[in-house]
Write an enzyme that holds these catalytic residues in place. Structure first.
Site, short mmCIF file in Angstrom:
data_model
loop_
_atom_site.label_atom_id
_atom_site.label_comp_id
_atom_site.label_asym_id
_atom_site.label_seq_id
_atom_site.Cartn_x
_atom_site.Cartn_y
_atom_site.Cartn_z
N SER B 174 55.84 21.99 50.16
CA SER B 174 54.53 21.43 50.48
C SER B 174 53.46 21.97 49.54
O SER B 174 52.67 21.22 48.97
CB SER B 174 54.19 21.77 51.93
OG SER B 174 52.83 21.60 52.17
N HIS B 259 51.40 39.09 45.19
CA HIS B 259 50.04 39.46 44.88
C HIS B 259 49.17 38.28 44.47
O HIS B 259 48.06 38.13 44.99
CB HIS B 259 49.90 40.62 43.91
CG HIS B 259 48.52 41.19 44.06
ND1 HIS B 259 48.21 42.06 45.07
CD2 HIS B 259 47.37 40.91 43.45
CE1 HIS B 259 46.91 42.29 45.05
NE2 HIS B 259 46.38 41.61 44.07
N GLU B 261 49.52 35.53 45.58
CA GLU B 261 49.30 34.90 46.88
C GLU B 261 48.02 35.41 47.54
O GLU B 261 47.28 34.64 48.17
CB GLU B 261 50.51 35.17 47.78
CG GLU B 261 50.36 34.73 49.22
CD GLU B 261 50.35 33.22 49.41
OE1 GLU B 261 50.75 32.51 48.47
OE2 GLU B 261 49.93 32.76 50.49
N SER B 274 30.57 30.26 47.49
CA SER B 274 29.76 29.94 46.31
C SER B 274 29.07 28.59 46.46
O SER B 274 28.15 28.28 45.71
CB SER B 274 30.62 29.93 45.04
OG SER B 274 31.22 31.19 44.87
N LYS B 337 31.64 39.05 41.08
CA LYS B 337 31.39 37.96 42.03
C LYS B 337 30.43 38.40 43.13
O LYS B 337 29.48 37.71 43.47
CB LYS B 337 32.71 37.48 42.64
CG LYS B 337 33.51 36.60 41.70
CD LYS B 337 34.61 35.87 42.45
CE LYS B 337 35.29 34.83 41.59
NZ LYS B 337 34.42 33.71 41.21
N ARG B 456 52.54 51.87 59.75
CA ARG B 456 52.46 50.45 60.13
C ARG B 456 53.74 50.02 60.81
O ARG B 456 54.76 50.66 60.73
CB ARG B 456 52.37 49.60 58.87
CG ARG B 456 51.07 49.49 58.24
CD ARG B 456 51.23 48.77 56.93
NE ARG B 456 51.29 47.32 57.09
CZ ARG B 456 51.39 46.47 56.08
NH1 ARG B 456 51.47 46.91 54.86
NH2 ARG B 456 51.41 45.18 56.30
#
Lengths: 481, 617
Positions: B174, B259, B261, B274, B337, B456
């Protein structure tokens, strides 16, 4: 605008909270903190962390400050027209590209230095410990001494320990937060990690964890590190090197162990229901002796452990569900009743290193049984136990799938830190380990118990053990000091 | 500009030539409808993944709790990660890609409308395929990162991991189909005058993300094929027993995908913000070219940092140094940014609508995630941080504070364009503030539980470890999220039905999508506009104004305007169904495999033989 006030206040709170908690987190309420290092490796990391935290905090305050300022300063006012339509500023762009770059240099340089320091080979003369990660427990071997143990290691302070990390199955990660960073235990590979515990932490115990997700019981793959003096370590090693003490061919007499009065042997086997009341008369003296025997001042370092009564306060479930097991090794003359070498005094084990896991509510054990170590040895040697466990000195027990039990009585925890090593817990563990710890390899052994993995009841045909037999095995195992 | 005509801006049988009702949705090839399908489906999965997190937090609220079993907890955290990444954030971004890209570049649809429908159906079916097993307690349980050898047959013999491997493979189809589609659209279908450097920033970031998808997804595909072969056909890529296999191969392949990703997840939100910040500051985006370059730079550097997920595996000092330094470098374009957003607001006339609040919160929260990110870019320091709750705190500031806050900014901003009605601002602000508080209360204490030694992915922890307070805080925070989401859901459906009529440009925005009616007509632009500037409605010259005037007209049918619209067709849905049935065959029976392959081939054949649209006269 009201909302923006809250934004500013929240931002302030966040900063204050960060600083406050950073200060608080150094105190003793945080037994696994990474912020109070106790080794050379830990301090190298801590230096970097402090710098990162400082620069990070400055950047945080500046950026969030600028944001909050702009948020308030440039709110649209009544009847305000179109603001000046600026498109950018090359000077500003260059500035806020270069400034972070400069900040990064102050992080990058010590980082690279530290990488090479901490990944150098361990100093010659280091103590080697071979660590093998299993689903879900730790096997520790001291190759120079021929000692094998599980879930607990003793290391002398002031000497570099070089861990050689291997996995028996999937990937794990070896981590003692207070002593240094973690290193993965990777299938088909040997990894290395070394650190030198500070001399100031003799007679301490540290929690260790598996830090890489490794399946169902990943959370239950903990271990303990006992940092002791060199003398205590030597004595401990001497004891661990000997074959199992109970019923084995008599080994050499331990350096200084035999003179402890007999009543000291049993208290650790009192059930959790025993509350704080000492079950044996001599127990009142135990804490005092324990204090004397611990610490750096002990010259020979060879004092035996004084088991202390369980404190079930934090474990209310245990009181109702656990029956009594009173393993009896008989007279003091039985050699296994005494530890062969130094054992970290149980009375000195802090609360954070004593497991508080509640016992499954539906797991019961017959009250008031008295086990016999001699019978227990026979039952053990004829049961499924020997398929997975080794006991040096018991030729029947040669299995290698599970933890080596030669000196299991000297350990403070079972089930990789899920339960304390006391007779009551041990009995339940043998009876139905799979109820005690999810998906554990150790099968359910108690007669008529339901095995949650096989989804079947245990019968005598497939090796079910009666509570009496389990009590006997418990007596045997607890005698293996 | 805004029209006063009251009409029902619902997507019923509104478009002439379309059937009404369910069929119109099953057979649609309109990018806006597909965007709406993505939006609803992804919000559904977002809520589902959130509920999984609520159970997780309930379990961890206090030590030694046993609300769910270890096994089920492991399924929950695996599916929480998998759901949020592949089924919620990525498709929420896709919803905006679909809806906005053609509108922002002045196109009538995406380049391949039917392929677009196919992408959606594959996503829906793949999402169900990977999600439904949790109702039978056989959900994937190897973590969203699926480390071998834990995920090989030897250690995970059940169906759980099969669902995960095959499900991700399906979702990859997809994503790739959609990525090629959007790339082609952005490159080829821009309106006259819409040069690359006049493209709205959202479309720019979408463009960068498609490049990332096209380069990163093949890597995970290969990694998954290896794992699938290991599991189903006994090959030996990650297997431990036989010589030659290497479990680290999986980690490298996974993170070379994994990463980028992260940037696939966060750059669309950056793009949305933005758009949002300039509109409510009534100023053009500050440093537009630098924002473009930094987005590209993040994407390029994103492929050179993957092993910073592996500092503890023992790669050696050279590799650690390299990946530590590249990771630090990536902070620079990201910081740029942040500064440019702040500078956009500076000297503006800032209105704090709900959309703007979400947008500003992204700037503030992502900064925190960025700072903690730098903290573990230093490999030795990371050895204390990796696989602890510190990391959980970090990436939730990045993915919740970044992606989700940005996406909600986008939803509040574009809801009027999508539905023709305004969301209720009062309810919206309740939603925002509850979510903002919940987010910080849940995730900020995790910094501390992590640095205090909490690993974790543990389903339980013992008492007395010094983590109780922080876990209790996190759990309380997590319980606020559902309340916040109830405000949103109520607002969404209420406003959808009876919200204030929006008109074409309720926010006074400057980009092309606001020049057409809300919701946009099927053909988007009555006349393809000619663009002369980045904000045609703010600073446009005469060609911009003329096209805006024409395009603001409502109620014209494509037929009246002589615009050719693609046929509706269910063939993409059938091809997708065939694909899923085929993959199901791997798990259940070879008959299904044959049936699925047959369906796929036949419907694809018929798809390829049928024309996209009526012939041009």
């Amino acid at each position: 605008m009201k909302g923006s006030d809250r934004l500013r206040r929240l931002a302030c709170y966040a900063v204050i909270a960060a600083l406050a908690v950073a200060a608080v987190s150094c105190n003793e309420a945080h037994p696994n903190t990474t912020l109070v290092p106790h080794s050379d490796f830990g301090r190298e990391i801590d230096f970097l962390w402090n710098r990162l935290l400082l620069l990070g905090t400055i950047v945080f305050i500046l950026v969030e400050g600028a944001l909050v300022y702009v948020v308030f300063k440039y709110r649209r006012r009544e009847n305000q027209g179109t603001p000046p339509q600026t498109h950018g500023s090359t000077k500003l762009e260059i500035a806020w590209t270069l400034i972070p770059a400069v900040i990064l240099v102050f992080i990058a340089v010590p980082t690279v230095k530290t990488i090479f320091i901490t990944q150098a080979q361990a100093a010659p003369g280091s103590l080697n410990i071979d660590v093998t990660g299993h689903q879900w427990w730790w096997e520790f071997r001291y190759p120079e001494y021929g000692v094998t143990t599980a879930n607990e290691i003793y290391i002398p302070v002031g000497r570099t320990v070089n861990f050689r990390l291997r996995s028996a199955d999937v990937i794990h990660s070896f981590w003692t937060p207070q002593l240094g960073g973690k290193r993965d235990v990777v299938t088909n590979r040997t990894n290395y990690l070394w650190y030198t515990p500070d001399s100031s932490i003799a007679s301490s115990v540290w929690n260790g964890f598996c830090a890489e997700y490794c399946g169902s019981s990943h959370a239950n793959m903990r271990f303990r590190v006992f940092t002791v003096t060199q003398a205590q370590f030597d004595s401990w090693i001497a004891g661990q090197k000997m074959p199992a003490r109970f019923g084995a061919v008599a080994g050499p007499t331990p350096p200084a162990g035999g003179q402890i009065p007999p009543p000291m042997e049993a208290p650790g086997m009192s059930v959790p229901a025993g509350a704080n009341a000492p079950s044996q008369t001599a127990q009142g003296a135990a804490p005092r002796i324990a204090r004397q025997s611990s610490g750096t001042q002990a010259p020979g370092g060879a004092q035996p452990a004084i088991p202390r009564p369980q404190t079930p306060a934090a474990n209310p479930g245990a009181q109702t569900s656990v029956g009594g097991v009173t393993p009896s090794t008989g007279a003091a003359s039985i050699p296994g009743a005494l530890p062969a070498g130094y054992i970290f005094p149980r009375a000195n084990i802090p609360d954070y290193a004593i497991p508080h896991t509640p016992i499954p509510a539906d797991l019961k054990f017959t009250a008031g049984l008295t086990g016999s170590a001699a019978r227990g040895k026979q039952v053990f040697s004829g049961a499924a136990c020997i398929g997975c466990h080794s006991i040096a000195g018991n030729p029947a027990a040669m299995g290698v799938l599970g933890p080596n039990l030669t000196h299991v009585g000297s350990r403070s925890i079972i089930a990789a830190g899920r339960y304390p090593n006391t007779a009551a817990y041990l009995a339940l563990w043998i009876k139905n380990a799979r109820k005690m710890k999810p998906d554990v390899l150790m099968p359910t052994l108690g007669m008529d118990e339901y095995d949650p993995v096989l989804k079947a009841k245990v019968t005598s045909a497939n090796g079910g053990l009666t509570d009496q037999q389990i009590a006997d095995i418990v007596a045997y195992l607890t005698a293996l000091k | 500009m805004a029209t006063t005509a009251i009409r029902t801006p619902a997507y019923g049988a509104e478009y002439p030539g379309e059937h009404g009702g369910l069929y119109s949705w099953l057979a649609t090839v309109d990018h806006k409808r597909i965007g709406i399908l993505y939006l609803y489906t992804a919000l559904g999965f977002f809520i589902f993944g959130g509920l999984e997190a609520v159970v997780i937090r309930a379990q961890l609220g206090a030590p030694n709790q046993h609300l769910v079993s270890a096994e089920f907890y492991n399924q929950l955290f695996t599916m929480h990660g998998t759901t949020m990444i592949f089924l919620a954030i990525m498709p929420l971004s896709s919803a905006f890609f679909n809806f906005l890209i053609p509108l922002q570049i002045g196109a009538r649809d995406v380049a391949f409308p039917r392929l677009n429908a196919f992408s959606y159906w594959v996503y829906l079916f793949g999402g169900l395929f990977i999600t439904l097993p949790i109702f039978f307690a056989v959900a994937p349980n190897g973590g969203w990162f699926g480390y071998a050898p834990l995920t090989t047959k030897a250690y995970s013999p059940g169906l759980n991991i099969d669902f995960w491997v095959i499900g991700l493979q399906i979702l990859g189809v997809s994503s790739l189909a959609a990525a090629f589609n959007f790339l082609t659209t952005i490159i080829n279908l821009r309106a006259p005058g819409m040069t690359l450097m006049r493209m709205p920033m959202f479309t720019w970031m979408a463009f960068v993300v498609q490049v990332l998808l096209v380069l990163a997804f093949p890597v995970i595909t290969i990694a998954l094929v290896f794992l699938l072969f290991d599991r189903f056909f006994g090959t030996n890529f990650y297997n431990t027993v036989s010589a030659g296999a290497d479990p680290l191969l999986w980690q490298h392949l996974f993170w070379i995908f994994g990463h980028p990703e992260v940037y696939i997840l966060v750059l669309p939100a950056f793009g949305l913000v933005s758009e949002v910040i300039p509109v409510y500051s009534r100023k053009p985006l500050f440093g537009y070219p630098v924002m473009v370059y930094s987005g590209i730079l993040i994407a390029v550097l994103g492929f050179g940092v993957w092993a910073h997920h592996m500092f503890a595996v023992g790669m050696g000092p050279i590799a650690d140094t390299f990946f530590g330094l590249t990771t630090m470098l990536i902070a620079i374009p990201t910081g740029v940014k942040i500064f440019n957003w702040i500078a956009t607001m500076a000297q503006g006339a800032v209105r704090y609508t709900t959309a703007m609040l979400f947008g500003v919160s992204l700037v503030g929260l992502f900064t925190i995630g960025g700072i903690s990110g730098i903290m573990h870019s230093s490999p030795p320091a990371d050895l204390q941080q990796t696989d602890t709750y510190f990391i959980v705190a970090h990436f939730h500031y990045v993915l919740f504070g970044g992606s989700i806050m940005g996406i909600f900014a986008g939803i509040y901003h574009y809801f009027p364009k999508i539905t023709g009605r305004m969301l209720d601002e009062k309810l919206g602000k309740w939603h925002f503030w509850l979510m903002f508080i919940a987010m910080n209360l849940t995730f900020f204490p995790m910094h501390f539980s992590g640095m205090l030694g909490m690993p974790r992915r543990i389903y339980t922890y013992d008492a007395g470890q010094g983590w109780d307070l922080y876990n209790a805080m996190s759990t309380i925070g997590a319980m606020i999220f559902p309340i916040a989401m109830l405000f949103f859901i109520y607002n969404f459906f209420k406003s959808r039905r009876s919200g204030e009529i929006a008109g074409s440009n309720p926010w006074g925005a400057g980009t092309l999508e606001w020049s057409i009616p809300s919701p946009p007509p099927e053909y988007n632009f009555a006349k393809i506009p000619t663009v002369t500037t980045r904000y045609p409605l703010w600073e446009g010259k005469e060609p911009d104004h003329e096209s805006a005037r024409i395009n603001a007209q409502e109620g014209k049918t494509p037929h009246e305007l002589g615009i050719i619209i693609p046929y509706s067709t269910m063939k993409p849905l059938l091809v997708a169904a065939g694909l899923i049935i085929m993959f199901c065959g791997l798990i259940w029976s070879h008959v299904l495999l044959a049936v699925g392959a047959g369906t796929l081939i036949l419907s694809l054949y018929s798809w390829l033989l049928s024309p996209l649209e009526p012939e041009h006269s």
